[in-house]
Motif scaffolding. Structure first.
Motif, PDB file in Angstrom:
ATOM      1  N   ALA A  10       0.836  -1.196   0.000  1.00 14.80           N
ATOM      2  CA  ALA A  10       0.000   0.000   0.000  1.00 14.80           C
ATOM      3  C   ALA A  10       0.873   1.248   0.000  1.00 14.80           C
ATOM      4  CB  ALA A  10      -0.907  -0.011   1.227  1.00 14.80           C
ATOM      5  N   ILE A  11       0.400   2.298  -0.663  1.00 14.32           N
ATOM      6  CA  ILE A  11       1.141   3.545  -0.750  1.00 14.32           C
ATOM      7  C   ILE A  11       1.448   4.093   0.647  1.00 14.32           C
ATOM      8  CG2 ILE A  11       0.924   5.977  -1.401  1.00 14.32           C
ATOM      9  CD1 ILE A  11       1.600   4.252  -3.763  1.00 14.32           C
ATOM     10  N   ARG A  12       2.699   4.478   0.858  1.00 14.62           N
ATOM     11  CA  ARG A  12       3.130   5.094   2.113  1.00 14.62           C
ATOM     12  C   ARG A  12       3.489   6.549   1.830  1.00 14.62           C
ATOM     13  NH1 ARG A  12       8.160   2.695   5.560  1.00 14.62           N
ATOM     14  NH2 ARG A  12       6.717   0.951   5.741  1.00 14.62           N
ATOM     15  N   LYS A  13       3.051   7.446   2.689  1.00 19.67           N
ATOM     16  CA  LYS A  13       3.354   8.865   2.513  1.00 19.67           C
ATOM     17  C   LYS A  13       4.787   9.162   2.950  1.00 19.67           C
ATOM     18  CE  LYS A  13      -0.785   9.803   1.075  1.00 19.67           C
ATOM     19  NZ  LYS A  13      -1.018  10.079  -0.350  1.00 19.67           N
ATOM     20  N   LEU A  14       5.406  10.128   2.267  1.00 20.34           N
ATOM     21  CA  LEU A  14       6.763  10.568   2.595  1.00 20.34           C
ATOM     22  C   LEU A  14       6.672  11.842   3.423  1.00 20.34           C
ATOM     23  CD1 LEU A  14       9.844  10.232   2.182  1.00 20.34           C
ATOM     24  CD2 LEU A  14       9.618  11.675   0.159  1.00 20.34           C
ATOM     25  N   ALA A  15       7.198  11.802   4.634  1.00 15.73           N
ATOM     26  CA  ALA A  15       7.150  12.966   5.523  1.00 15.73           C
ATOM     27  C   ALA A  15       8.196  13.996   5.099  1.00 15.73           C
ATOM     28  CB  ALA A  15       7.404  12.529   6.961  1.00 15.73           C
ATOM     29  N   PRO A  16       7.940  15.296   5.354  1.00 12.83           N
ATOM     30  CA  PRO A  16       8.952  16.315   5.089  1.00 12.83           C
ATOM     31  C   PRO A  16      10.238  16.012   5.859  1.00 12.83           C
ATOM     32  CG  PRO A  16       6.826  17.337   5.532  1.00 12.83           C
ATOM     33  CD  PRO A  16       6.684  15.872   5.864  1.00 12.83           C
ATOM     34  N   GLY A  17      11.363  16.456   5.316  1.00 11.55           N
ATOM     35  CA  GLY A  17      12.645  16.218   5.962  1.00 11.55           C
ATOM     36  C   GLY A  17      13.666  15.732   4.957  1.00 11.55           C
ATOM     37  N   LYS A  18      14.761  15.156   5.473  1.00 10.99           N
ATOM     38  CA  LYS A  18      15.863  14.738   4.606  1.00 10.99           C
ATOM     39  C   LYS A  18      15.492  13.518   3.768  1.00 10.99           C
ATOM     40  CE  LYS A  18      19.853  16.645   7.026  1.00 10.99           C
ATOM     41  NZ  LYS A  18      21.147  16.353   7.678  1.00 10.99           N
ATOM     42  N   LEU A  19      15.924  13.572   2.521  1.00 14.02           N
ATOM     43  CA  LEU A  19      15.733  12.474   1.571  1.00 14.02           C
ATOM     44  C   LEU A  19      17.015  12.312   0.785  1.00 14.02           C
ATOM     45  CD1 LEU A  19      13.796  10.441   0.049  1.00 14.02           C
ATOM     46  CD2 LEU A  19      13.384  12.324  -1.556  1.00 14.02           C
ATOM     47  N   VAL A  20      17.576  11.113   0.797  1.00 11.78           N
ATOM     48  CA  VAL A  20      18.793  10.861   0.036  1.00 11.78           C
ATOM     49  C   VAL A  20      18.448  10.694  -1.440  1.00 11.78           C
ATOM     50  CG1 VAL A  20      20.774   9.332  -0.289  1.00 11.78           C
ATOM     51  CG2 VAL A  20      19.870   9.729   2.013  1.00 11.78           C
ATOM     52  N   ILE A  21      19.132  11.454  -2.295  1.00 12.16           N
ATOM     53  CA  ILE A  21      19.014  11.253  -3.734  1.00 12.16           C
ATOM     54  C   ILE A  21      20.139  10.307  -4.132  1.00 12.16           C
ATOM     55  CG2 ILE A  21      18.879  12.342  -5.987  1.00 12.16           C
ATOM     56  CD1 ILE A  21      16.715  13.214  -3.954  1.00 12.16           C
ATOM     57  N   ALA A  22      19.788   9.080  -4.446  1.00 13.02           N
ATOM     58  CA  ALA A  22      20.779   8.020  -4.664  1.00 13.02           C
ATOM     59  C   ALA A  22      21.375   8.135  -6.063  1.00 13.02           C
ATOM     60  CB  ALA A  22      20.141   6.660  -4.437  1.00 13.02           C
ATOM     61  N   SER A  23      22.143   9.202  -6.261  1.00 13.97           N
ATOM     62  CA  SER A  23      22.789   9.431  -7.547  1.00 13.97           C
ATOM     63  C   SER A  23      24.077  10.202  -7.324  1.00 13.97           C
ATOM     64  CB  SER A  23      21.871  10.226  -8.484  1.00 13.97           C
ATOM     65  OG  SER A  23      22.552  10.557  -9.679  1.00 13.97           O
ATOM     66  N   HIS A  24      25.064   9.948  -8.201  1.00  5.88           N
ATOM     67  CA  HIS A  24      26.305  10.714  -8.198  1.00  5.88           C
ATOM     68  C   HIS A  24      26.370  11.612  -9.433  1.00  5.88           C
ATOM     69  CE1 HIS A  24      27.235   7.658  -5.203  1.00  5.88           C
ATOM     70  NE2 HIS A  24      28.307   8.336  -4.862  1.00  5.88           N
ATOM     71  N   LEU A  67      17.415  -1.095  -6.690  1.00  7.75           N
ATOM     72  CA  LEU A  67      18.618  -1.535  -5.969  1.00  7.75           C
ATOM     73  C   LEU A  67      19.431  -0.335  -5.487  1.00  7.75           C
ATOM     74  CD1 LEU A  67      21.561  -1.517  -7.744  1.00  7.75           C
ATOM     75  CD2 LEU A  67      20.325  -3.253  -9.017  1.00  7.75           C
ATOM     76  N   LYS A  68      19.417   0.777  -6.260  1.00  5.47           N
ATOM     77  CA  LYS A  68      20.123   1.986  -5.818  1.00  5.47           C
ATOM     78  C   LYS A  68      19.433   2.607  -4.609  1.00  5.47           C
ATOM     79  CE  LYS A  68      20.192   3.729 -10.093  1.00  5.47           C
ATOM     80  NZ  LYS A  68      20.486   4.616 -11.255  1.00  5.47           N
ATOM     81  N   ALA A  69      18.102   2.658  -4.642  1.00  8.17           N
ATOM     82  CA  ALA A  69      17.360   3.251  -3.528  1.00  8.17           C
ATOM     83  C   ALA A  69      17.499   2.422  -2.261  1.00  8.17           C
ATOM     84  CB  ALA A  69      15.883   3.400  -3.907  1.00  8.17           C
ATOM     85  N   ARG A  70      17.393   1.105  -2.402  1.00 17.34           N
ATOM     86  CA  ARG A  70      17.515   0.230  -1.226  1.00 17.34           C
ATOM     87  C   ARG A  70      18.877   0.371  -0.562  1.00 17.34           C
ATOM     88  NH1 ARG A  70      13.726  -3.660  -0.179  1.00 17.34           N
ATOM     89  NH2 ARG A  70      12.233  -4.219  -1.819  1.00 17.34           N
ATOM     90  N   GLN A  71      19.940   0.391  -1.363  1.00 23.40           N
ATOM     91  CA  GLN A  71      21.277   0.491  -0.782  1.00 23.40           C
ATOM     92  C   GLN A  71      21.440   1.822  -0.061  1.00 23.40           C
ATOM     93  OE1 GLN A  71      25.164  -0.652  -2.738  1.00 23.40           O
ATOM     94  NE2 GLN A  71      25.508   1.553  -2.646  1.00 23.40           N
ATOM     95  N   ALA A  72      20.996   2.918  -0.681  1.00 25.71           N
ATOM     96  CA  ALA A  72      21.159   4.236  -0.061  1.00 25.71           C
ATOM     97  C   ALA A  72      20.363   4.330   1.236  1.00 25.71           C
ATOM     98  CB  ALA A  72      20.727   5.331  -1.034  1.00 25.71           C
ATOM     99  N   ALA A  73      19.152   3.765   1.263  1.00 24.51           N
ATOM    100  CA  ALA A  73      18.341   3.788   2.485  1.00 24.51           C
ATOM    101  C   ALA A  73      18.998   2.946   3.575  1.00 24.51           C
ATOM    102  CB  ALA A  73      16.931   3.289   2.183  1.00 24.51           C
ATOM    103  N   ASP A  74      19.519   1.785   3.203  1.00 23.30           N
ATOM    104  CA  ASP A  74      20.177   0.899   4.175  1.00 23.30           C
ATOM    105  C   ASP A  74      21.395   1.583   4.799  1.00 23.30           C
ATOM    106  OD1 ASP A  74      18.374  -1.138   3.719  1.00 23.30           O
ATOM    107  OD2 ASP A  74      19.690  -2.254   2.358  1.00 23.30           O
ATOM    108  N   LEU A  75      22.217   2.223   3.971  1.00 19.89           N
ATOM    109  CA  LEU A  75      23.478   2.785   4.454  1.00 19.89           C
ATOM    110  C   LEU A  75      23.293   4.112   5.183  1.00 19.89           C
ATOM    111  CD1 LEU A  75      25.838   2.024   1.416  1.00 19.89           C
ATOM    112  CD2 LEU A  75      25.675   0.797   3.584  1.00 19.89           C
ATOM    113  N   SER A  76      22.269   4.876   4.823  1.00 18.93           N
ATOM    114  CA  SER A  76      22.085   6.200   5.413  1.00 18.93           C
ATOM    115  C   SER A  76      21.111   6.211   6.581  1.00 18.93           C
ATOM    116  CB  SER A  76      21.589   7.180   4.348  1.00 18.93           C
ATOM    117  OG  SER A  76      20.251   6.855   3.971  1.00 18.93           O
ATOM    118  N   GLY A  77      20.221   5.207   6.640  1.00 21.86           N
ATOM    119  CA  GLY A  77      19.179   5.223   7.652  1.00 21.86           C
ATOM    120  C   GLY A  77      18.090   6.246   7.379  1.00 21.86           C
ATOM    121  N   LEU A  78      18.055   6.770   6.143  1.00 24.81           N
ATOM    122  CA  LEU A  78      17.067   7.762   5.722  1.00 24.81           C
ATOM    123  C   LEU A  78      16.282   7.235   4.528  1.00 24.81           C
ATOM    124  CD1 LEU A  78      19.432  10.890   5.693  1.00 24.81           C
ATOM    125  CD2 LEU A  78      17.549  10.523   7.316  1.00 24.81           C
ATOM    126  N   PRO A  79      15.085   7.766   4.272  1.00 28.80           N
ATOM    127  CA  PRO A  79      14.420   7.432   3.009  1.00 28.80           C
ATOM    128  C   PRO A  79      15.320   7.827   1.842  1.00 28.80           C
ATOM    129  CG  PRO A  79      12.944   8.654   4.454  1.00 28.80           C
ATOM    130  CD  PRO A  79      14.306   8.726   5.070  1.00 28.80           C
TER     131      PRO A  79
END
Length: 209
Positions: A10-24, A67-79
């Motif tokens: 089910a769709i989960r809402k994203l709260a305001p705050g920090k969001l990692v952009i998983a790109s270089h 796979l990029k989003a999952r890794q960034a979330a795992d390593l940063s502890g952020l969405p």
């Protein structure tokens, strides 16, 4: 949607705050930050956090974004939000597709990548179709493993030589249907209104913001 990974929950809402952009990719990070700016999101790039770039082993845009989003979330502890996008040329069987960045070599030289596309088309003869489309898949991952997916597309034709210094990647050789200027010539705000990334972001905003 991709045939890889679990069916979205089910769709989960994203709260305001920090969001990692998983790109270089600085151009991609800047474009995503501009699209998210109005929603109280504080984008921070994977590069700024010194997160490694994962090997993109997926066979679809969605799988690679996930796979990029999952890794960034795992390593940063952020969405984390990841984008996997590319140019698909009809006459080349959809290439370069998920390998769009790799056509530029290790340095991701898109002048080289655009030349390779043009050379491949030229080899097929003067009457070859120049129809192409950009695809953008977005994956939004949370540290607990929840993921949402969104996919956008814009159709157009390829021009040569490349035109304009705005945008990034293959933008200077792509003219969207109904337009006269390439994505490398139009104002970024105009591109944000019609691009594949904008299409995917409209879906993301409607669903989670």
């Amino acid at each position: 949607m991709s045939g890889e990974g679990p069916v979205p929950q089910a769709i989960r809402k994203l709260a305001p705050g920090k969001l990692v952009i998983a790109s270089h990719n600085p151009g991609k990070v800047r474009e995503i930050a501009e699209l998210l700016g109005p929603y109280g999101i504080e984008p921070v790039s994977a590069g700024a956090l010194d997160l490694p770039e994962p090997e993109e082993t997926g066979t679809t845009f969605v799988a690679n974004a996930e796979l990029k989003a999952r890794q960034a979330a795992d390593l940063s502890g952020l969405p984390a939000l990841a984008d996997d996008s590319g140019l698909c040329v009809e006459a080349l069987g959809g290439e370069p597709g998920i390998f769009s960045a790799r056509w530029g070599g290790e340095s991701k030289d898109f002048d080289l990548a655009m030349r390779l596309v043009e050379e491949r088309l030229a080899a097929l003869g003067p009457d070859v179709s120049r129809d192409a489309h950009f695809v953008c898949a977005l994956a939004l991952a949370w540290p607990d493993g929840h993921v949402e997916w969104f996919e956008g597309r814009v159709d157009g034709t390829l021009v040569w030589p490349p035109r304009g210094k705005l945008g990034f990647g293959y933008d200077p050789m792509f003219v969207a249907n109904g337009m006269d200027q390439s994505f490398g010539e139009i104002d970024p705000q105009e591109k944000h209104a019609i691009s594949h990334r904008a299409d995917a972001f409209r879906q993301l905003v409607a669903a989670v913001l």
